[in-house]
Motif scaffolding. Structure first.
Motif, PDB file in Angstrom:
ATOM      1  N   TYR A  40       0.857  -1.187   0.000  1.00  0.00           N
ATOM      2  CA  TYR A  40       0.000   0.000   0.000  1.00  0.00           C
ATOM      3  C   TYR A  40       0.893   1.238   0.000  1.00  0.00           C
ATOM      4  O   TYR A  40       0.689   2.183  -0.736  1.00  0.00           O
ATOM      5  CB  TYR A  40      -0.887  -0.015   1.248  1.00  0.00           C
ATOM      6  N   LEU A  41       1.935   1.148   0.836  1.00  0.00           N
ATOM      7  CA  LEU A  41       2.922   2.224   0.922  1.00  0.00           C
ATOM      8  C   LEU A  41       4.252   1.682   0.424  1.00  0.00           C
ATOM      9  O   LEU A  41       4.677   0.603   0.848  1.00  0.00           O
ATOM     10  CB  LEU A  41       3.055   2.665   2.377  1.00  0.00           C
ATOM     11  N   GLU A  42       4.882   2.419  -0.461  1.00  0.00           N
ATOM     12  CA  GLU A  42       6.158   1.949  -0.979  1.00  0.00           C
ATOM     13  C   GLU A  42       7.189   3.067  -0.969  1.00  0.00           C
ATOM     14  O   GLU A  42       6.962   4.138  -1.522  1.00  0.00           O
ATOM     15  CB  GLU A  42       5.956   1.434  -2.414  1.00  0.00           C
ATOM     16  N   LEU A  43       8.317   2.800  -0.288  1.00  0.00           N
ATOM     17  CA  LEU A  43       9.404   3.772  -0.255  1.00  0.00           C
ATOM     18  C   LEU A  43      10.555   3.203  -1.053  1.00  0.00           C
ATOM     19  O   LEU A  43      10.863   2.023  -0.938  1.00  0.00           O
ATOM     20  CB  LEU A  43       9.862   4.002   1.191  1.00  0.00           C
ATOM     21  N   ASN A  44      11.197   4.060  -1.836  1.00  0.00           N
ATOM     22  CA  ASN A  44      12.341   3.588  -2.608  1.00  0.00           C
ATOM     23  C   ASN A  44      13.520   4.555  -2.500  1.00  0.00           C
ATOM     24  O   ASN A  44      13.379   5.736  -2.795  1.00  0.00           O
ATOM     25  CB  ASN A  44      11.954   3.426  -4.082  1.00  0.00           C
ATOM     26  N   GLY A  45      14.638   4.037  -2.059  1.00  0.00           N
ATOM     27  CA  GLY A  45      15.881   4.825  -2.041  1.00  0.00           C
ATOM     28  C   GLY A  45      15.820   6.111  -1.241  1.00  0.00           C
ATOM     29  O   GLY A  45      16.451   7.104  -1.606  1.00  0.00           O
TER      30      GLY A  45
END
Ligand SMILES: Nc1ncnc2c1ncn2[C@@H]1O[C@H](COP(=O)(O)OP(=O)(O)OP(=O)(O)O)[C@@H](O)[C@H]1O
Ligand SMILES: [Mg+2]
Length: 507
Positions: A16-21
Protein backbone atom coordinates in the motif's frame (compact mmCIF):
# COMPACT_ATOMS: atom_id res chain seq x y z
CA UNK A 1 -20.62 7.65 6.59
CA UNK A 2 -18.39 5.53 8.71
CA UNK A 3 -15.08 7.10 9.60
CA UNK A 4 -13.58 3.69 9.60
CA UNK A 5 -14.29 2.90 5.99
CA UNK A 6 -14.09 -0.84 5.93
CA UNK A 7 -12.30 -0.99 2.63
CA UNK A 8 -10.85 -4.43 2.17
CA UNK A 9 -7.11 -4.46 1.55
CA UNK A 10 -6.46 -4.06 -2.19
CA UNK A 11 -4.73 -7.39 -2.34
CA UNK A 12 -3.17 -9.64 0.21
CA UNK A 13 0.45 -8.98 -0.59
CA UNK A 14 0.55 -5.75 -2.58
CA UNK A 15 2.31 -2.82 -1.02
CA UNK A 16 0.00 0.00 0.00
CA UNK A 17 2.92 2.22 0.92
CA UNK A 18 6.16 1.95 -0.98
CA UNK A 19 9.40 3.77 -0.25
CA UNK A 20 12.34 3.59 -2.61
CA UNK A 21 15.88 4.82 -2.04
CA UNK A 22 14.92 7.34 0.66
CA UNK A 23 17.92 9.37 1.83
CA UNK A 24 17.88 11.96 4.60
CA UNK A 25 21.05 13.78 5.67
CA UNK A 26 21.67 16.17 8.52
CA UNK A 27 24.95 18.04 8.82
CA UNK A 28 27.52 15.29 9.30
CA UNK A 29 24.97 12.48 9.66
CA UNK A 30 23.26 10.39 7.04
CA UNK A 31 20.17 9.38 9.03
CA UNK A 32 18.67 7.37 6.17
CA UNK A 33 20.75 5.98 3.37
CA UNK A 34 18.77 4.74 0.39
CA UNK A 35 16.02 3.03 2.36
CA UNK A 36 13.40 0.99 0.54
CA UNK A 37 10.41 -0.40 2.37
CA UNK A 38 7.03 -1.82 1.45
CA UNK A 39 4.10 -1.83 3.80
CA UNK A 40 0.90 -3.67 2.97
CA UNK A 41 -2.65 -2.72 3.79
CA UNK A 42 -3.87 -5.03 6.54
CA UNK A 43 -0.51 -5.71 8.13
CA UNK A 44 1.33 -4.55 11.22
CA UNK A 45 4.86 -3.95 10.00
CA UNK A 46 7.43 -3.85 12.79
CA UNK A 47 10.50 -1.62 12.58
CA UNK A 48 13.44 -2.49 14.77
CA UNK A 49 17.03 -1.38 15.01
CA UNK A 50 19.65 0.16 17.23
CA UNK A 51 19.35 3.61 18.76
CA UNK A 52 20.07 6.09 16.00
CA UNK A 53 19.40 3.59 13.21
CA UNK A 54 16.93 5.96 11.55
CA UNK A 55 13.52 4.61 12.57
CA UNK A 56 12.07 7.87 13.84
CA UNK A 57 13.56 9.72 10.90
CA UNK A 58 11.69 7.40 8.56
CA UNK A 59 8.43 8.22 10.33
CA UNK A 60 9.24 11.90 9.98
CA UNK A 61 9.61 11.42 6.26
CA UNK A 62 6.17 9.83 6.20
CA UNK A 63 4.70 12.68 8.21
CA UNK A 64 6.26 15.42 6.08
CA UNK A 65 8.48 16.71 8.91
CA UNK A 66 11.69 15.66 7.14
CA UNK A 67 12.05 16.06 3.39
CA UNK A 68 14.29 13.40 1.86
CA UNK A 69 17.15 14.52 -0.38
CA UNK A 70 16.57 11.50 -2.59
CA UNK A 71 14.09 8.71 -3.12
CA UNK A 72 10.40 8.26 -3.81
CA UNK A 73 7.24 7.52 -1.90
CA UNK A 74 4.17 5.87 -3.42
CA UNK A 75 0.74 5.32 -1.93
CA UNK A 76 -1.36 2.80 -3.85
CA UNK A 77 1.03 3.22 -6.72
CA UNK A 78 0.66 7.01 -6.85
CA UNK A 79 3.80 9.09 -6.23
CA UNK A 80 3.68 11.62 -3.39
CA UNK A 81 6.05 14.25 -2.11
CA UNK A 82 5.13 15.73 1.25
CA UNK A 83 6.28 19.32 1.46
CA UNK A 84 4.79 19.68 4.94
CA UNK A 85 2.83 17.79 7.58
CA UNK A 86 -0.49 18.97 6.16
CA UNK A 87 0.28 17.21 2.88
CA UNK A 88 0.98 13.94 4.68
CA UNK A 89 -2.22 14.17 6.72
CA UNK A 90 -4.24 14.87 3.58
CA UNK A 91 -2.70 11.82 1.94
CA UNK A 92 -3.98 9.70 4.85
CA UNK A 93 -0.86 9.21 6.97
CA UNK A 94 -0.93 9.58 10.73
CA UNK A 95 1.96 9.24 13.17
CA UNK A 96 1.47 8.49 16.85
CA UNK A 97 4.63 9.89 18.39
CA UNK A 98 5.95 8.82 21.71
CA UNK A 99 5.66 12.31 23.12
CA UNK A 100 2.03 12.96 22.45
CA UNK A 101 1.29 16.27 20.77
CA UNK A 102 -1.75 17.17 22.80
CA UNK A 103 -2.59 20.06 25.10
CA UNK A 104 -3.30 18.92 28.68
CA UNK A 105 -5.38 21.98 29.60
CA UNK A 106 -7.81 21.56 26.70
CA UNK A 107 -10.74 19.18 26.56
CA UNK A 108 -10.80 15.97 24.56
CA UNK A 109 -13.03 17.64 21.95
CA UNK A 110 -10.68 20.63 21.57
CA UNK A 111 -7.71 18.36 21.26
CA UNK A 112 -9.42 16.35 18.56
CA UNK A 113 -9.98 19.53 16.55
CA UNK A 114 -6.41 20.69 17.12
CA UNK A 115 -4.59 21.07 13.85
CA UNK A 116 -7.78 21.05 11.79
CA UNK A 117 -7.95 24.05 9.54
CA UNK A 118 -9.97 26.76 11.29
CA UNK A 119 -13.41 27.48 9.96
CA UNK A 120 -13.25 24.64 7.55
CA UNK A 121 -16.15 23.16 9.41
CA UNK A 122 -19.15 24.81 11.00
CA UNK A 123 -19.66 24.35 14.73
CA UNK A 124 -22.39 21.79 14.17
CA UNK A 125 -20.26 19.84 11.73
CA UNK A 126 -17.40 19.95 14.18
CA UNK A 127 -19.56 18.54 16.91
CA UNK A 128 -20.82 15.80 14.66
CA UNK A 129 -17.29 14.94 13.59
CA UNK A 130 -16.10 14.72 17.18
CA UNK A 131 -19.08 12.59 18.11
CA UNK A 132 -18.47 10.23 15.22
CA UNK A 133 -14.83 9.89 16.18
CA UNK A 134 -15.67 9.11 19.78
CA UNK A 135 -18.28 6.61 18.56
CA UNK A 136 -15.54 4.92 16.58
CA UNK A 137 -13.35 4.76 19.66
CA UNK A 138 -16.28 3.42 21.64
CA UNK A 139 -16.75 0.75 19.03
CA UNK A 140 -13.10 -0.15 19.59
CA UNK A 141 -13.91 -0.45 23.29
CA UNK A 142 -12.69 2.95 24.46
CA UNK A 143 -15.22 5.19 26.16
CA UNK A 144 -14.11 8.81 26.47
CA UNK A 145 -16.15 11.85 27.42
CA UNK A 146 -15.44 14.76 25.01
CA UNK A 147 -15.72 17.33 27.82
CA UNK A 148 -12.94 15.85 29.95
CA UNK A 149 -9.79 17.90 30.14
CA UNK A 150 -6.89 15.93 28.80
CA UNK A 151 -4.83 16.28 31.97
CA UNK A 152 -7.38 14.10 33.75
CA UNK A 153 -6.79 11.19 31.35
CA UNK A 154 -4.15 8.51 31.70
CA UNK A 155 -1.30 8.30 29.19
CA UNK A 156 -3.06 5.33 27.62
CA UNK A 157 -6.28 7.29 27.14
CA UNK A 158 -4.38 10.25 25.72
CA UNK A 159 -2.85 7.93 23.19
CA UNK A 160 -6.38 6.89 22.27
CA UNK A 161 -7.15 10.53 21.51
CA UNK A 162 -4.20 10.58 19.10
CA UNK A 163 -5.58 7.43 17.51
CA UNK A 164 -8.98 9.14 17.41
CA UNK A 165 -7.41 12.00 15.47
CA UNK A 166 -6.02 9.51 12.98
CA UNK A 167 -9.48 7.95 12.59
CA UNK A 168 -11.11 11.34 12.23
CA UNK A 169 -8.85 12.07 9.30
CA UNK A 170 -9.48 8.58 7.98
CA UNK A 171 -5.78 7.73 7.95
CA UNK A 172 -4.93 4.67 5.89
CA UNK A 173 -1.38 4.47 7.19
CA UNK A 174 -0.85 4.73 10.94
CA UNK A 175 2.67 4.64 12.35
CA UNK A 176 3.48 4.21 16.05
CA UNK A 177 6.86 5.22 17.50
CA UNK A 178 7.61 3.16 20.64
CA UNK A 179 4.06 3.69 21.88
CA UNK A 180 4.11 1.46 24.96
CA UNK A 181 7.04 2.94 26.84
CA UNK A 182 4.86 4.74 29.40
CA UNK A 183 1.89 2.39 29.38
CA UNK A 184 0.85 -0.07 32.06
CA UNK A 185 0.48 -3.74 31.16
CA UNK A 186 -3.27 -3.36 30.87
CA UNK A 187 -3.02 -0.26 28.69
CA UNK A 188 -0.54 -2.07 26.46
CA UNK A 189 -2.94 -4.99 25.99
CA UNK A 190 -5.69 -2.57 25.14
CA UNK A 191 -3.51 -0.71 22.64
CA UNK A 192 -2.54 -3.98 20.95
CA UNK A 193 -6.18 -5.00 20.68
CA UNK A 194 -6.99 -1.70 19.00
CA UNK A 195 -4.00 -1.82 16.66
CA UNK A 196 -5.08 -5.29 15.54
CA UNK A 197 -8.60 -4.04 14.93
CA UNK A 198 -7.25 -1.19 12.81
CA UNK A 199 -5.14 -3.65 10.87
CA UNK A 200 -8.11 -5.93 10.29
CA UNK A 201 -9.97 -2.97 8.82
CA UNK A 202 -7.30 -2.91 6.14
CA UNK A 203 -5.10 -0.08 7.34
CA UNK A 204 -1.33 -0.25 6.95
CA UNK A 205 0.28 -0.12 10.39
CA UNK A 206 3.93 0.64 11.09
CA UNK A 207 5.13 -0.17 14.57
CA UNK A 208 8.55 0.92 15.93
CA UNK A 209 9.79 -0.97 18.97
CA UNK A 210 12.87 -2.28 20.78
CA UNK A 211 10.98 -5.14 22.39
CA UNK A 212 10.93 -8.60 20.85
CA UNK A 213 7.89 -9.59 22.90
CA UNK A 214 5.93 -6.84 21.18
CA UNK A 215 7.01 -8.02 17.76
CA UNK A 216 5.90 -11.54 18.67
CA UNK A 217 2.56 -10.37 20.01
CA UNK A 218 1.64 -7.87 17.35
CA UNK A 219 3.61 -7.76 14.13
CA UNK A 220 3.02 -9.69 10.91
CA UNK A 221 6.38 -8.77 9.40
CA UNK A 222 9.40 -6.95 10.70
CA UNK A 223 12.11 -4.87 9.06
CA UNK A 224 15.46 -4.21 10.69
CA UNK A 225 17.38 -0.94 10.25
CA UNK A 226 21.02 -0.39 10.98
CA UNK A 227 23.05 2.78 10.42
CA UNK A 228 20.38 4.35 8.24
CA UNK A 229 20.04 1.31 6.02
CA UNK A 230 17.31 -1.24 5.69
CA UNK A 231 19.09 -4.51 6.50
CA UNK A 232 16.40 -7.14 6.11
CA UNK A 233 12.65 -7.68 6.09
CA UNK A 234 11.50 -10.87 7.79
CA UNK A 235 8.32 -11.99 6.05
CA UNK A 236 7.02 -14.03 8.91
CA UNK A 237 7.33 -13.35 12.61
CA UNK A 238 6.00 -16.73 13.73
CA UNK A 239 8.97 -18.88 14.60
CA UNK A 240 11.46 -16.09 13.83
CA UNK A 241 14.76 -16.83 15.51
CA UNK A 242 15.63 -14.12 18.03
CA UNK A 243 19.30 -14.55 17.46
CA UNK A 244 18.88 -13.85 13.76
CA UNK A 245 16.92 -10.73 14.57
CA UNK A 246 19.48 -9.51 17.10
CA UNK A 247 22.33 -10.19 14.70
CA UNK A 248 20.55 -8.18 11.99
CA UNK A 249 20.06 -5.29 14.43
CA UNK A 250 23.45 -5.15 16.08
CA UNK A 251 25.58 -6.56 13.26
CA UNK A 252 26.99 -9.27 15.50
CA UNK A 253 25.43 -12.11 17.48
CA UNK A 254 24.77 -11.61 21.19
CA UNK A 255 24.35 -15.02 22.72
CA UNK A 256 22.98 -13.82 26.04
CA UNK A 257 21.78 -10.22 26.35
CA UNK A 258 21.78 -10.39 30.16
CA UNK A 259 25.19 -12.01 30.54
CA UNK A 260 24.58 -12.43 34.26
CA UNK A 261 27.70 -12.55 36.40
CA UNK A 262 27.22 -13.99 39.90
CA UNK A 263 29.20 -12.40 42.71
CA UNK A 264 29.29 -12.70 46.47
CA UNK A 265 27.24 -10.18 48.43
CA UNK A 266 29.22 -8.00 50.85
CA UNK A 267 28.30 -6.02 53.95
CA UNK A 268 24.95 -4.45 54.52
CA UNK A 269 24.93 -1.05 52.80
CA UNK A 270 21.45 0.39 52.50
CA UNK A 271 18.58 -0.20 54.89
CA UNK A 272 15.09 1.19 54.55
CA UNK A 273 13.30 0.96 57.88
CA UNK A 274 9.55 1.39 57.92
CA UNK A 275 9.64 3.97 55.16
CA UNK A 276 6.28 5.55 54.52
CA UNK A 277 5.18 8.32 52.19
CA UNK A 278 3.04 9.24 49.17
CA UNK A 279 2.27 6.30 46.88
CA UNK A 280 2.83 3.66 49.57
CA UNK A 281 0.04 1.90 51.44
CA UNK A 282 2.21 0.22 54.06
CA UNK A 283 5.62 1.04 55.59
CA UNK A 284 8.40 -0.44 53.45
CA UNK A 285 11.44 -2.18 54.94
CA UNK A 286 14.25 -3.88 53.05
CA UNK A 287 18.01 -4.00 52.89
CA UNK A 288 20.63 -4.15 50.16
CA UNK A 289 24.20 -5.37 50.50
CA UNK A 290 27.30 -4.15 48.77
CA UNK A 291 27.70 -5.98 45.50
CA UNK A 292 24.00 -6.63 45.16
CA UNK A 293 21.65 -5.79 42.34
CA UNK A 294 18.14 -5.77 43.77
CA UNK A 295 15.33 -5.83 41.24
CA UNK A 296 12.00 -4.13 42.00
CA UNK A 297 9.26 -5.76 40.02
CA UNK A 298 5.60 -4.82 39.90
CA UNK A 299 2.95 -3.36 37.67
CA UNK A 300 3.06 0.30 36.75
CA UNK A 301 1.62 2.12 39.76
CA UNK A 302 2.69 -0.48 42.33
CA UNK A 303 4.68 2.15 44.22
CA UNK A 304 8.18 1.26 43.06
CA UNK A 305 9.10 4.70 41.68
CA UNK A 306 7.55 6.32 44.74
CA UNK A 307 9.70 4.21 47.05
CA UNK A 308 12.81 5.20 45.08
CA UNK A 309 11.85 8.87 45.35
CA UNK A 310 11.57 8.53 49.14
CA UNK A 311 15.04 7.02 49.37
CA UNK A 312 16.34 9.81 47.13
CA UNK A 313 14.77 12.54 49.23
CA UNK A 314 12.62 13.63 46.31
CA UNK A 315 9.41 12.92 48.20
CA UNK A 316 8.63 13.55 51.86
CA UNK A 317 8.71 10.58 54.23
CA UNK A 318 5.91 10.50 56.78
CA UNK A 319 7.54 7.73 58.81
CA UNK A 320 10.67 5.60 58.91
CA UNK A 321 14.19 6.34 57.77
CA UNK A 322 17.11 5.16 55.69
CA UNK A 323 20.48 3.94 56.95
CA UNK A 324 23.64 3.83 54.93
CA UNK A 325 26.38 1.60 56.32
CA UNK A 326 24.53 1.50 59.66
CA UNK A 327 24.27 5.30 59.95
CA UNK A 328 21.03 7.14 59.63
CA UNK A 329 21.02 9.56 56.69
CA UNK A 330 19.20 12.85 56.43
CA UNK A 331 17.16 12.74 53.27
CA UNK A 332 15.40 16.04 52.99
CA UNK A 333 16.36 16.62 49.38
CA UNK A 334 18.04 14.92 46.43
CA UNK A 335 21.02 17.12 47.22
CA UNK A 336 21.31 15.42 50.63
CA UNK A 337 21.01 12.05 48.96
CA UNK A 338 23.73 12.68 46.39
CA UNK A 339 25.98 14.03 49.09
CA UNK A 340 25.40 10.86 51.12
CA UNK A 341 26.17 8.78 48.02
CA UNK A 342 22.70 7.87 46.78
CA UNK A 343 21.65 8.71 43.22
CA UNK A 344 18.43 8.24 41.31
CA UNK A 345 18.32 7.84 37.56
CA UNK A 346 14.66 8.75 36.99
CA UNK A 347 12.20 6.88 34.85
CA UNK A 348 11.23 9.86 32.75
CA UNK A 349 14.71 10.83 31.67
CA UNK A 350 13.57 12.83 28.70
CA UNK A 351 11.47 15.19 30.76
CA UNK A 352 13.45 15.30 33.97
CA UNK A 353 16.86 14.84 32.55
CA UNK A 354 18.08 16.79 29.58
CA UNK A 355 18.92 20.28 28.50
CA UNK A 356 18.13 19.86 24.82
CA UNK A 357 20.26 22.67 23.39
CA UNK A 358 23.30 21.94 25.54
CA UNK A 359 25.95 19.58 24.25
CA UNK A 360 26.30 15.88 24.98
CA UNK A 361 29.38 16.63 27.09
CA UNK A 362 27.61 19.31 29.14
CA UNK A 363 24.64 17.06 29.79
CA UNK A 364 26.88 14.19 30.73
CA UNK A 365 28.94 16.26 33.10
CA UNK A 366 26.15 18.24 34.70
CA UNK A 367 26.03 16.46 38.02
CA UNK A 368 29.70 15.58 38.14
CA UNK A 369 30.39 19.27 37.67
CA UNK A 370 28.06 20.24 40.51
CA UNK A 371 29.85 17.74 42.63
CA UNK A 372 33.32 19.04 41.84
CA UNK A 373 32.53 22.71 42.22
CA UNK A 374 30.77 22.09 45.50
CA UNK A 375 33.78 20.18 46.74
CA UNK A 376 35.82 23.24 45.91
CA UNK A 377 37.59 21.83 42.89
CA UNK A 378 38.18 23.87 39.82
CA UNK A 379 36.53 22.57 36.71
CA UNK A 380 38.84 20.07 35.22
CA UNK A 381 38.03 20.22 31.54
CA UNK A 382 40.55 17.65 30.51
CA UNK A 383 39.13 15.14 32.95
CA UNK A 384 35.66 16.05 31.80
CA UNK A 385 36.55 15.51 28.19
CA UNK A 386 38.07 12.11 28.78
CA UNK A 387 35.07 11.10 30.89
CA UNK A 388 32.79 12.11 28.03
CA UNK A 389 34.81 10.15 25.49
CA UNK A 390 34.84 7.19 27.82
CA UNK A 391 31.09 6.96 28.09
CA UNK A 392 30.46 7.71 24.43
CA UNK A 393 32.62 4.70 23.67
CA UNK A 394 31.41 2.41 26.46
CA UNK A 395 27.73 2.86 25.73
CA UNK A 396 28.19 3.33 21.99
CA UNK A 397 26.44 6.69 22.13
CA UNK A 398 25.80 7.67 18.54
CA UNK A 399 26.86 11.29 18.31
CA UNK A 400 29.21 13.21 16.05
CA UNK A 401 31.16 14.44 19.04
CA UNK A 402 30.84 15.52 22.63
CA UNK A 403 29.99 19.01 21.39
CA UNK A 404 26.84 18.00 19.51
CA UNK A 405 23.56 19.34 20.93
CA UNK A 406 21.87 16.47 22.74
CA UNK A 407 18.47 17.41 21.29
CA UNK A 408 19.57 16.17 17.85
CA UNK A 409 20.42 12.67 19.13
CA UNK A 410 17.97 9.82 18.68
CA UNK A 411 15.70 9.07 21.66
CA UNK A 412 17.67 6.10 22.93
CA UNK A 413 20.99 7.87 22.63
CA UNK A 414 19.71 10.77 24.73
CA UNK A 415 18.80 8.21 27.38
CA UNK A 416 22.29 6.80 27.32
CA UNK A 417 23.78 10.26 27.97
CA UNK A 418 21.56 10.78 31.00
CA UNK A 419 22.44 7.35 32.31
CA UNK A 420 26.16 8.01 31.98
CA UNK A 421 25.72 11.23 33.88
CA UNK A 422 24.89 9.25 36.98
CA UNK A 423 27.46 6.58 36.42
CA UNK A 424 30.06 9.34 36.39
CA UNK A 425 29.18 10.36 39.96
CA UNK A 426 30.90 9.12 43.08
CA UNK A 427 27.93 7.16 44.24
CA UNK A 428 27.45 4.13 46.50
CA UNK A 429 23.80 3.32 45.94
CA UNK A 430 22.32 3.57 42.46
CA UNK A 431 18.56 3.81 42.20
CA UNK A 432 17.76 3.00 38.58
CA UNK A 433 14.19 3.47 37.45
CA UNK A 434 13.60 1.53 34.22
CA UNK A 435 17.23 1.97 33.11
CA UNK A 436 16.88 0.33 29.70
CA UNK A 437 13.54 1.68 28.54
CA UNK A 438 13.84 2.78 24.91
CA UNK A 439 17.39 1.44 24.68
CA UNK A 440 18.34 -1.02 21.97
CA UNK A 441 19.40 -4.56 22.63
CA UNK A 442 23.11 -4.06 22.01
CA UNK A 443 23.35 -1.07 24.35
CA UNK A 444 21.20 -2.89 26.90
CA UNK A 445 23.82 -5.59 27.13
CA UNK A 446 26.39 -2.81 27.71
CA UNK A 447 24.30 -1.28 30.46
CA UNK A 448 23.89 -4.60 32.27
CA UNK A 449 27.61 -5.07 31.98
CA UNK A 450 28.07 -1.65 33.59
CA UNK A 451 25.69 -2.54 36.43
CA UNK A 452 27.63 -5.73 37.14
CA UNK A 453 30.78 -3.64 37.19
CA UNK A 454 29.26 -1.28 39.77
CA UNK A 455 28.21 -4.22 41.93
CA UNK A 456 31.61 -5.85 41.62
CA UNK A 457 33.13 -2.59 42.84
CA UNK A 458 31.06 -2.92 46.02
CA UNK A 459 28.17 -0.64 45.16
CA UNK A 460 24.48 -1.49 45.52
CA UNK A 461 22.07 -1.16 42.64
CA UNK A 462 18.29 -0.99 43.07
CA UNK A 463 16.73 -1.54 39.67
CA UNK A 464 13.06 -0.84 39.06
CA UNK A 465 11.91 -2.65 35.96
CA UNK A 466 8.63 -3.72 34.41
CA UNK A 467 10.51 -5.98 32.05
CA UNK A 468 10.13 -9.41 33.61
CA UNK A 469 12.89 -11.06 31.58
CA UNK A 470 15.25 -8.24 32.52
CA UNK A 471 14.50 -8.46 36.25
CA UNK A 472 15.00 -12.21 36.26
CA UNK A 473 18.04 -11.99 34.00
CA UNK A 474 19.92 -9.24 35.83
CA UNK A 475 18.91 -8.96 39.50
CA UNK A 476 20.42 -11.07 42.31
CA UNK A 477 17.26 -10.68 44.33
CA UNK A 478 13.81 -9.50 43.41
CA UNK A 479 11.51 -7.45 45.59
CA UNK A 480 7.94 -7.56 44.35
CA UNK A 481 5.57 -4.67 45.01
CA UNK A 482 1.82 -4.58 44.70
CA UNK A 483 -0.58 -1.73 45.38
CA UNK A 484 1.88 0.34 47.39
CA UNK A 485 3.46 -2.40 49.49
CA UNK A 486 6.27 -4.91 49.38
CA UNK A 487 4.79 -8.39 48.95
CA UNK A 488 7.82 -10.54 48.30
CA UNK A 489 11.59 -10.78 48.38
CA UNK A 490 12.83 -13.61 46.20
CA UNK A 491 16.38 -14.79 45.49
CA UNK A 492 17.29 -15.16 41.82
CA UNK A 493 17.43 -18.95 41.99
CA UNK A 494 13.77 -19.14 43.02
CA UNK A 495 12.36 -16.49 40.71
CA UNK A 496 10.09 -17.72 37.93
CA UNK A 497 8.02 -15.52 35.61
CA UNK A 498 4.75 -17.14 36.71
CA UNK A 499 5.48 -16.66 40.38
CA UNK A 500 6.47 -13.00 39.97
CA UNK A 501 3.43 -12.13 37.91
CA UNK A 502 1.14 -13.90 40.34
CA UNK A 503 2.54 -11.86 43.21
CA UNK A 504 2.39 -8.58 41.30
CA UNK A 505 -1.23 -8.83 40.14
CA UNK A 506 -3.78 -6.89 42.21
CA UNK A 507 -5.96 -9.04 44.42
N1 LIG B 1 17.23 17.15 13.48
C1 LIG B 1 18.37 16.43 13.48
N2 LIG B 1 19.57 17.01 13.39
C2 LIG B 1 20.72 16.30 13.36
N3 LIG B 1 20.76 14.96 13.44
C3 LIG B 1 19.59 14.29 13.54
C4 LIG B 1 18.33 14.98 13.57
N4 LIG B 1 17.35 14.06 13.67
C5 LIG B 1 17.96 12.86 13.70
N5 LIG B 1 19.30 12.99 13.62
C6 LIG B 1 20.28 11.89 13.62
O1 LIG B 1 19.85 10.90 12.71
C7 LIG B 1 20.16 9.60 13.21
C8 LIG B 1 18.92 8.75 13.26
O2 LIG B 1 18.08 9.20 14.30
P1 LIG B 1 16.64 8.57 14.61
O3 LIG B 1 15.99 9.45 15.62
O4 LIG B 1 15.92 8.33 13.35
O5 LIG B 1 17.04 7.16 15.28
P2 LIG B 1 16.07 6.02 15.86
O6 LIG B 1 16.30 4.80 15.04
O7 LIG B 1 14.69 6.50 15.97
O8 LIG B 1 16.74 5.74 17.29
P3 LIG B 1 16.06 5.46 18.75
O9 LIG B 1 15.84 3.98 18.83
O10 LIG B 1 17.14 5.86 19.69
O11 LIG B 1 14.83 6.28 18.89
C9 LIG B 1 20.82 9.81 14.57
O12 LIG B 1 22.21 9.74 14.39
C10 LIG B 1 20.39 11.20 14.95
O13 LIG B 1 21.34 11.80 15.79
MG1 LIG C 1 13.46 6.99 17.66
Amino acid sequence: MSLVANRPSPSGSHAYLELNGITVSFPGVRALDGVSLQVRAGEVHGLMGENGAGKSTLLKVLSGVNQPQAGSLHLEGIPHRFINTRAAIDAGIAIIYQELHLVPELTVADNLMLGQLPNRLGVLDQRALIQRTLDELQRLGEHIDPRTRLKHLSIGQRQMIEIGKALMRNARVIAFDEPTSSLSARETDNLFRIIKALRDEGRAIIYVTHRMEEVDALCDRVTVFRDGKCIETFDSVAGLDRHRLITAMVGRPIADVYGYRPRPAGDLLLEAKGLMGPGLSEPASFAARRGEIVGFFGLVGAGRSELMKLIYGAARTSAGHVELGGKRVRLNSPRDAVRAGIALCPEDRKQEGIVAIASVADNLNLSARRHFSRAGFLLDTRRERSLTQDYIRKLAIKTRSGDTAIGTLSGGNQQKVILSRWLAERIEVFLMDEPTRGIDVGARAEIYHLLYGLAEAGRSVLMVSSDLAEVIGVADRIIVMREGRIVGDIPKAEATPDELIKMALPR
